[in-house]
Design a protein around this motif. Structure first.
Motif, short mmCIF file in Angstrom:
data_model
loop_
_atom_site.label_atom_id
_atom_site.label_comp_id
_atom_site.label_asym_id
_atom_site.label_seq_id
_atom_site.Cartn_x
_atom_site.Cartn_y
_atom_site.Cartn_z
N ARG A 90 -5.21 7.31 -6.11
CA ARG A 90 -6.05 6.56 -7.04
C ARG A 90 -6.74 7.49 -8.00
N ASP A 131 -2.44 -0.66 -5.75
CA ASP A 131 -1.86 -2.01 -5.75
C ASP A 131 -3.01 -3.01 -5.83
N ASP A 136 0.83 -1.21 0.00
CA ASP A 136 0.00 0.00 0.00
C ASP A 136 0.86 1.26 0.00
MG LIG Z 1 -4.01 -1.04 -1.54
#
Ligand SMILES: [Mg+2]
Length: 315
Positions: A147, A194, A73
């Motif tokens: 993101r 990820d 992460d």
């Molecule tokens: Mg993640």
């Protein structure tokens, strides 16, 4: 073994770093950040026996996996890990050798990525082992890759190969920390995540914040050898491509860059990280939804990423 003895045993050889002013043994750990101009990353995650691992799995691999998940992460935001806290839940009848193994796997990975283990907590949990890790990381101010941020027309890339994590990869994967930081240092990465729940599911997490969609090229999806092998076996329930799209726990990086960066990126990657693969698997579209292009045309792809809540336990 009583709790004091257990803690003594577990805190004997923990990896440290210069930022650690006070390590395990006091009420809190004390960290002093050495560089100005940094943002902190803060993340927690747990592996639970019967959900993320089995008692028959090697303890070292389970400890590795628990830390590797949070490291992944931090990698997904192009950050650098700093320090971890470990919460360990153990059943009454726990085997001290297994616990030593958990810490051996965890500490070895921490050492490799220069993570200080600065403390934690042990507690009794009836019936199963739970290993939860909280991780602090750093990233240059305002440089965390999020993101959100993809643009229509962007090229969509994935590192490594996908699918077949249940054949063992989920216990021994490498968090892509070096690769992610290199990507962010050398290219303008628009958005990154990820892959923990499978490409088909996690791709939606990458698209949703911007209200965008994606078109994947079926023939480009990098399918892992274990996923191919399992699909070829006579007992296989589904094709390898479905495994690559839907299996969870690949822990590869999925990210977007402007399409004119795609070729320079692939060239530079090859020089830097060969034989680790980097593949352009499709493009970002302005219409929401995910579609898959193959020989027969373009069809919508439904989310069927692995969910820890929807699937039976891994026993
Ligand atoms: Mg993640």
């Amino acid at each position: 073994m009583d709790e004091f003895e257990l803690i003594r045993r577990l805190t004997r050889h923990l990896p440290s770093r210069p930022e650690v002013v006070v390590g395990p043994g006091d009420d809190c750990a004390v960290l002093r950040l050495s560089e100005p101009g940094q943002d902190l990353l803060f993340k927690t995650d747990a592996v639970v026996e019967g959900v993320h691992f089995r008692r028959s799995d090697r303890a070292e691999q389970v400890g590795h996996k628990a830390l590797a998940r949070v490291l992944s992460d931090v990698a997904a935001m192009a950050g650098q890990p700093l320090a971890a806290l470990v919460t360990l839940g153990l059943p009454e009848d726990f085997d001290p050798t297994y616990v030593d193994g958990l810490y051996a796997g965890l500490n070895a990975l921490a050492q490799r990525f220069n993570v200080a283990v600065v403390g934690g907590e042990t507690t009794r949990v009836p019936g199963r082992i739970i290993l939860s890790i909280s991780l602090l990381g750093t990233v240059a101010r305002d440089r965390a890759v999020r993101r959100v941020g993809s643009k229509p027309g962007d090229a969509l890339f994935v590192t490594g190969e996908l699918g077949g994590s249940l054949e063992g990869h989920h216990l021994e994967f490498e968090p892509r920390l070096h690769e992610a930081r290199w990507l962010a240092d050398h290219f303008q990465i628009h958005a990154m995540i990820d892959l923990s729940d499978g490409l088909a599911g996690d791709l939606r997490h990458l698209l949703a914040p911007d209200g965008l969609g994606a078109e994947l090229l079926a023939s480009a999806i990098p399918i892992s050898v274990p996923a191919r092998r399992r699909a070829q076996a006579s007992t296989a329930a589904r094709p390898a491509l479905v495994a690559a799209l839907a299996d969870g726990e690949d822990f590869e990086l999925l990210f977007t860059v402007a399409s004119n960066q795609a070729v320079p990126l692939l060239d530079a990657w090859k020089k830097q990280f060969h034989p680790l693969r980097l593949t352009c698997i499709g493009k970002i579209t302005s219409e929401p939804g995910v579609s898959l292009r193959d020989k027969t045309g373009v069809r919508p792809l439904h989310a069927h990423g692995y969910s820890h809540f929807a699937e039976p336990e891994r026993n």
